[in-house]
Design a protein around this motif. Structure first.
Motif, PDB file in Angstrom:
ATOM      1  N   THR A   1       3.845   0.346   2.727  1.00  0.00           N
ATOM      2  CA  THR A   1       3.709  -0.732   3.712  1.00  0.00           C
ATOM      3  C   THR A   1       3.688  -2.077   2.996  1.00  0.00           C
ATOM      4  O   THR A   1       2.995  -2.253   1.985  1.00  0.00           O
ATOM      5  CB  THR A   1       2.426  -0.568   4.538  1.00  0.00           C
ATOM      6  OG1 THR A   1       2.453   0.707   5.198  1.00  0.00           O
ATOM      7  CG2 THR A   1       2.299  -1.668   5.580  1.00  0.00           C
ATOM      8  N   ASN A   2       4.459  -3.008   3.527  1.00  0.00           N
ATOM      9  CA  ASN A   2       4.528  -4.362   2.978  1.00  0.00           C
ATOM     10  C   ASN A   2       3.482  -5.226   3.660  1.00  0.00           C
ATOM     11  O   ASN A   2       3.619  -5.580   4.830  1.00  0.00           O
ATOM     12  CB  ASN A   2       5.930  -4.942   3.193  1.00  0.00           C
ATOM     13  CG  ASN A   2       6.074  -6.350   2.623  1.00  0.00           C
ATOM     14  OD1 ASN A   2       5.171  -6.873   1.981  1.00  0.00           O
ATOM     15  ND2 ASN A   2       7.228  -6.958   2.866  1.00  0.00           N
TER      16      ASN A   2
ATOM     17  N   THR B   1       0.859  -1.188   0.000  1.00  0.00           N
ATOM     18  CA  THR B   1       0.000   0.000   0.000  1.00  0.00           C
ATOM     19  C   THR B   1       0.888   1.229   0.000  1.00  0.00           C
ATOM     20  O   THR B   1       1.930   1.262   0.663  1.00  0.00           O
ATOM     21  CB  THR B   1      -0.931   0.031   1.225  1.00  0.00           C
ATOM     22  OG1 THR B   1      -0.154  -0.036   2.415  1.00  0.00           O
ATOM     23  CG2 THR B   1      -1.918  -1.115   1.188  1.00  0.00           C
ATOM     24  N   VAL B   2       0.498   2.230  -0.776  1.00  0.00           N
ATOM     25  CA  VAL B   2       1.182   3.516  -0.806  1.00  0.00           C
ATOM     26  C   VAL B   2       0.180   4.550  -0.311  1.00  0.00           C
ATOM     27  O   VAL B   2      -0.871   4.745  -0.933  1.00  0.00           O
ATOM     28  CB  VAL B   2       1.685   3.857  -2.216  1.00  0.00           C
ATOM     29  CG1 VAL B   2       2.392   5.205  -2.205  1.00  0.00           C
ATOM     30  CG2 VAL B   2       2.618   2.762  -2.736  1.00  0.00           C
ATOM     31  N   ALA B   3       0.493   5.183   0.806  1.00  0.00           N
ATOM     32  CA  ALA B   3      -0.474   6.070   1.458  1.00  0.00           C
ATOM     33  C   ALA B   3       0.169   7.412   1.783  1.00  0.00           C
ATOM     34  O   ALA B   3       1.397   7.558   1.828  1.00  0.00           O
ATOM     35  CB  ALA B   3      -0.981   5.413   2.745  1.00  0.00           C
ATOM     36  N   LEU B   4      -0.658   8.410   2.007  1.00  0.00           N
ATOM     37  CA  LEU B   4      -0.189   9.711   2.466  1.00  0.00           C
ATOM     38  C   LEU B   4       0.393   9.579   3.872  1.00  0.00           C
ATOM     39  O   LEU B   4      -0.101   8.792   4.688  1.00  0.00           O
ATOM     40  CB  LEU B   4      -1.340  10.708   2.490  1.00  0.00           C
ATOM     41  CG  LEU B   4      -2.090  10.930   1.160  1.00  0.00           C
ATOM     42  CD1 LEU B   4      -3.277  11.863   1.386  1.00  0.00           C
ATOM     43  CD2 LEU B   4      -1.153  11.482   0.102  1.00  0.00           C
TER      44      LEU B   4
ATOM     45  N   ALA C   1      10.397  -5.519   5.583  1.00  0.00           N
ATOM     46  CA  ALA C   1       9.941  -6.773   6.169  1.00  0.00           C
ATOM     47  C   ALA C   1       8.411  -6.854   6.135  1.00  0.00           C
ATOM     48  O   ALA C   1       7.724  -5.830   5.983  1.00  0.00           O
ATOM     49  CB  ALA C   1      10.449  -6.886   7.605  1.00  0.00           C
ATOM     50  N   PRO C   2       7.858  -8.052   6.266  1.00  0.00           N
ATOM     51  CA  PRO C   2       6.397  -8.167   6.307  1.00  0.00           C
ATOM     52  C   PRO C   2       5.804  -7.303   7.409  1.00  0.00           C
ATOM     53  O   PRO C   2       6.262  -7.311   8.549  1.00  0.00           O
ATOM     54  CB  PRO C   2       6.177  -9.661   6.594  1.00  0.00           C
ATOM     55  CG  PRO C   2       7.407 -10.332   6.074  1.00  0.00           C
ATOM     56  CD  PRO C   2       8.524  -9.367   6.328  1.00  0.00           C
ATOM     57  N   GLY C   3       4.806  -6.522   7.064  1.00  0.00           N
ATOM     58  CA  GLY C   3       4.140  -5.652   8.021  1.00  0.00           C
ATOM     59  C   GLY C   3       4.839  -4.336   8.276  1.00  0.00           C
ATOM     60  O   GLY C   3       4.278  -3.463   8.950  1.00  0.00           O
ATOM     61  N   ALA C   4       6.050  -4.183   7.745  1.00  0.00           N
ATOM     62  CA  ALA C   4       6.819  -2.960   8.001  1.00  0.00           C
ATOM     63  C   ALA C   4       6.469  -1.875   6.987  1.00  0.00           C
ATOM     64  O   ALA C   4       5.910  -2.138   5.921  1.00  0.00           O
ATOM     65  CB  ALA C   4       8.312  -3.258   7.961  1.00  0.00           C
TER      66      ALA C   4
END
Length: 704
Positions: free
Chosen positions: A593-594, A560-563, A676-679
């Motif tokens: 976010t991964n 995800t790419v977010a503000l 990393a996952p979740g990072a």
């Protein structure tokens, strides 16, 4: 043999003397598996007042048999047990003089192993004086019925005694014997083996106690290849002898491994060729099929199923089998096949693996030529081609015509390079091939070539690597210049750059997250160059060659790419800021976010849309901006955002090539670190302003 009941008691005092004691471990040699029993090349033995032969090594081999001779110089009773590595051995034969001495032969089948075993041989015996223990290894031996007893012989009194025993055997088997002598005076008897035998062990020494003290024992063993009739003979200077024989049985013959051809099929499609099984022996009549994976196997009619552990005939194997992959499966499938002498598995031999590649069903436009150039700034051989998977699923390459894979060919009919069968190109992934004779951009390729592609030639991607098929084949994709012809062009061709070199590349356009393919080369490609100059009259957009290898893929799912501040608008600080210090620029701050289960080791932004120098709509006096991605700083964020962001990391413009006036279309910004996952990573995208105005950009996140 050490004594006899006819010897006088005055002879039955032994003096302790050990000769030939093997104190260190000895490796027993076993040769490669053959159709017949093979004889040992080395052995271990001892004559000692000990019930243990230590450090016996049975080497790796096929159908091995350990043979142990256990002789007691002071007891007519054979051992009650013999073990190797704690495992009980089988008694095959024994011979005794009835009062003072005995010889026995024991065996232990040890099967086939790629590793040696070192352990002790231990006998359980009633005698308390010297014992002869000898160990030998044979190979190619029947494992369930390894040996049978042969005739024995004993003579308790005389001089210069010998023995000759005729053993009924068979070609391929082997005969083994132990010859035990006793001599009253003058040291151990001399023993001479028969002319066709091969001696193995020889141990001797004084007898120190028991019925036959003050005498001397000598033990010898030998072997001879099997035949209808085998004579095992010895001559000696002994006063008494014992002689025992066994026949060692050869393992039943096994069928040699057959040969089997592989095949390639595609998703949800039964194979149409290959899987032909050929015997390597005229005695083979059947094949056993095992270990079928990732699909269903059929006879040549395509409907009669072959299940695991079933047998097919020689003719059915020669006709070729058919394989239907599991629905939805792509990748490697296989089954194992072994030869046999009948339909019940007699002589079942080793297996070989039939390899099946299930490729993806690939349609025109699924794989495309995304980027290429046929000349660089200093050499006409500074060439590369990037193939791109436009689909959202991985593509497994599988040419179903028996050729090596998918090929890119030039319009002179030559294959430039091949994407090998079995190659997996990730969803939205790439495959890079370069001309290694002059490629200058430093990226490790997935395939190579060395012959220059002449200026003006077209390129086409085929689902075959067979040049004879290129002319009539329909390519998955093609690109050519004006004046080119099918199948090496799609629609209107590209303008020719002739022999003008430069740091440029033809790049396929993209609309947001999709690489464009309208089957019209002139509409689908744009020329980018690091100087945005004219090349043979063709205007280049400021940008950069970006040869991308297979390790990288466009990441659309799982990220995800977010503000960085979701409570404010996309153009409001701190989500976007115009910064003058250090160069007038727009900074776009985002959090990536991964959401996958795997670490992404490298991330980068690939600019697939951008209003920049010489991009469409650019001209003096227009309102279009000129933005140029470039290396930017890490920036502090104050106050802290609602998502906890206090700083955003600067990105780095990827070289080579050198982009002296800034990046542009097709340029890449490297994102620092892994994810990393979740990072999450908070990044600062810097687009430097050369001219203000309206703008648009889209950058694809690529990762590996």
């Amino acid at each position: 043999m050490n004594t006899s009941p006819l010897l006088t008691p005055s002879l039955h005092r032994w003096t302790r003397r050990l000769l030939g004691f093997a104190a260190l471990p000895v490796v027993l040699s076993a040769t490669a598996a053959q159709a017949a029993v093979t004889t040992p090349g080395a052995s271990a033995s001892q004559y000692a007042n000990s019930a243990t032969l230590a450090g016996v090594t049975v080497p790796a081999g096929t159908n091995r048999l350990l043979v142990v001779t256990a002789s007691d110089a002071g007891s007519p009773t054979p051992p009650s047990a013999v073990t190797f590595n704690g495992t009980a051995m089988q008694l095959v034969t024994t011979v005794s003089d009835g009062s003072a001495a005995s010889d026995s032969i024991w065996v232990l089948p040890l099967g086939t192993s790629g590793s040696p075993t070192t352990a002790n041989v231990v006998i359980t015996a009633s005698g308390t004086v010297e014992k002869f223990i000898a160990a030998s290894v044979f190979e190619g031996v029947h494992q369930s019925s390894p040996a049978v007893a042969g005739p024995t012989f004993g003579n308790a009194s005389g001089t210069n005694l010998g023995s000759s025993i005729v053993v009924t055997s068979a070609v391929g088997n082997a005969v083994y014997d132990v010859f035990d002598t006793f001599r009253n005076t003058g040291g151990p008897a001399a023993s001479t083996v028969g002319p066709l035998q091969t001696g193995i062990h020889s141990q001797s020494g004084a007898v120190t106690a028991g019925v036959s003290s003050a005498g001397f024992a000598h033990y010898t063993t030998s072997t001879e290849p099997g035949a209808a009739s085998v004579t095992m003979s010895w001559t000696s200077t002994a006063d008494a002898v014992l002689h025992a024989t066994i026949e060692i049985k050869a393992a039943p013959p096994t069928a040699p491994a057959p040969s089997v051809t592989g095949t390639v099929t595609i998703l949800n499609t039964q194979s149409t060729s290959g899987l032909v099984i050929t015997p390597n022996s005229g005695s083979v009549t059947h094949y056993k099929i095992t270990s079928i994976t990732n699909g269903t196997l059929f006879k040549n009619d395509g409907s009669t199923q072959i299940t695991n552990n079933s047998f097919i005939t020689l003719a059915e194997g020669a006709a070729g089998l058919k394989f239907t992959p599991t629905p939805g499966f792509t990748g490697a499938a296989n089954f194992a096949v072994a030869g046999a002498f009948d339909g019940s598995g007699t002589g079942l031999g080793p297996t070989v693996t039939a390899n099946i590649l299930v490729g993806s069903a690939v349609a025109a436009g699924d794989l495309v030529i995304r980027e290429f150039r046929l000349r660089g700034p200093a050499s006409p051989s500074d060439e590369y081609v990037v193939i791109h998977n436009r689909t959202s699923a991985a593509i497994v390459v599988g040419a179903t015509d028996g050729s090596a894979g998918f090929a890119v060919a030039s319009s002179d009919g030559n294959a430039v390079f091949t994407i090998p069968n079995g190659t997996t190109i990730k969803a939205r992934g790439h495959f890079l091939a370069v001309n290694t004779s002059a490629f200058s951009l430093g990226v490790a390729p997935d395939a190579t070539w060395t012959t220059n592609i002449a200026d003006g030639l077209g390129l086409a991607l085929f689902t075959t690597a067979n040049p004879a098929s290129f002319a009539a084949a329909t390519p998955l994709d093609a690109v050519g210049v004006v004046g080119g012809s099918a199948p090496y062009i799609e629609g209107a061709g590209l303008p020719s750059l002739a022999s003008v070199g430069g740091e440029y590349a033809w790049v396929r356009k993209a609309v947001t997250d999709t690489v464009q393919d309208t089957n019209a080369n002139a509409s689908d490609f744009v020329l980018v160059a690091t100087d945005g100059a004219l090349y043979n009259g063709v205007q280049a957009v400021l940008g950069s060659p970006a040869p991308t290898r297979m390790a990288f893929a466009d990441v659309y799912s799982g990220l995800t790419v977010a503000l960085i501040e979701p409570n404010l608008g996309i153009n409001a600080p701190p989500n976007r800021a115009r910064v003058l210090a250090g160069g007038d620029r727009l900074e776009f701050r985002r959090r990536i976010t991964n959401n996958t289960a795997s670490t992404i080791t490298s991330l980068r932004l690939h600019f697939t849309e951008l209003t920049t120098y010489q991009s469409p709509g650019y001209s003096p006096g227009t309102s279009q901006a000129d933005l140029r991605p470039n290396t930017g700083p890490t920036a502090a964020i104050a106050p802290t955002t609602s998502t906890g962001v206090t700083s955003v990391s600067g990105l780095t413009l990827l070289p080579p090539p050198t982009q002296a006036i800034g990046g542009g279309l097709n340029s890449i910004l490297l994102i620092p670190g892994s994810l990393a996952p979740g990072a999450s990573l908070d990044i600062n995208i810097a687009l430097y302003i050369t001219r203000v105005g309206s703008y648009r950009f889209f950058a694809t996140v690529e990762g590996q």
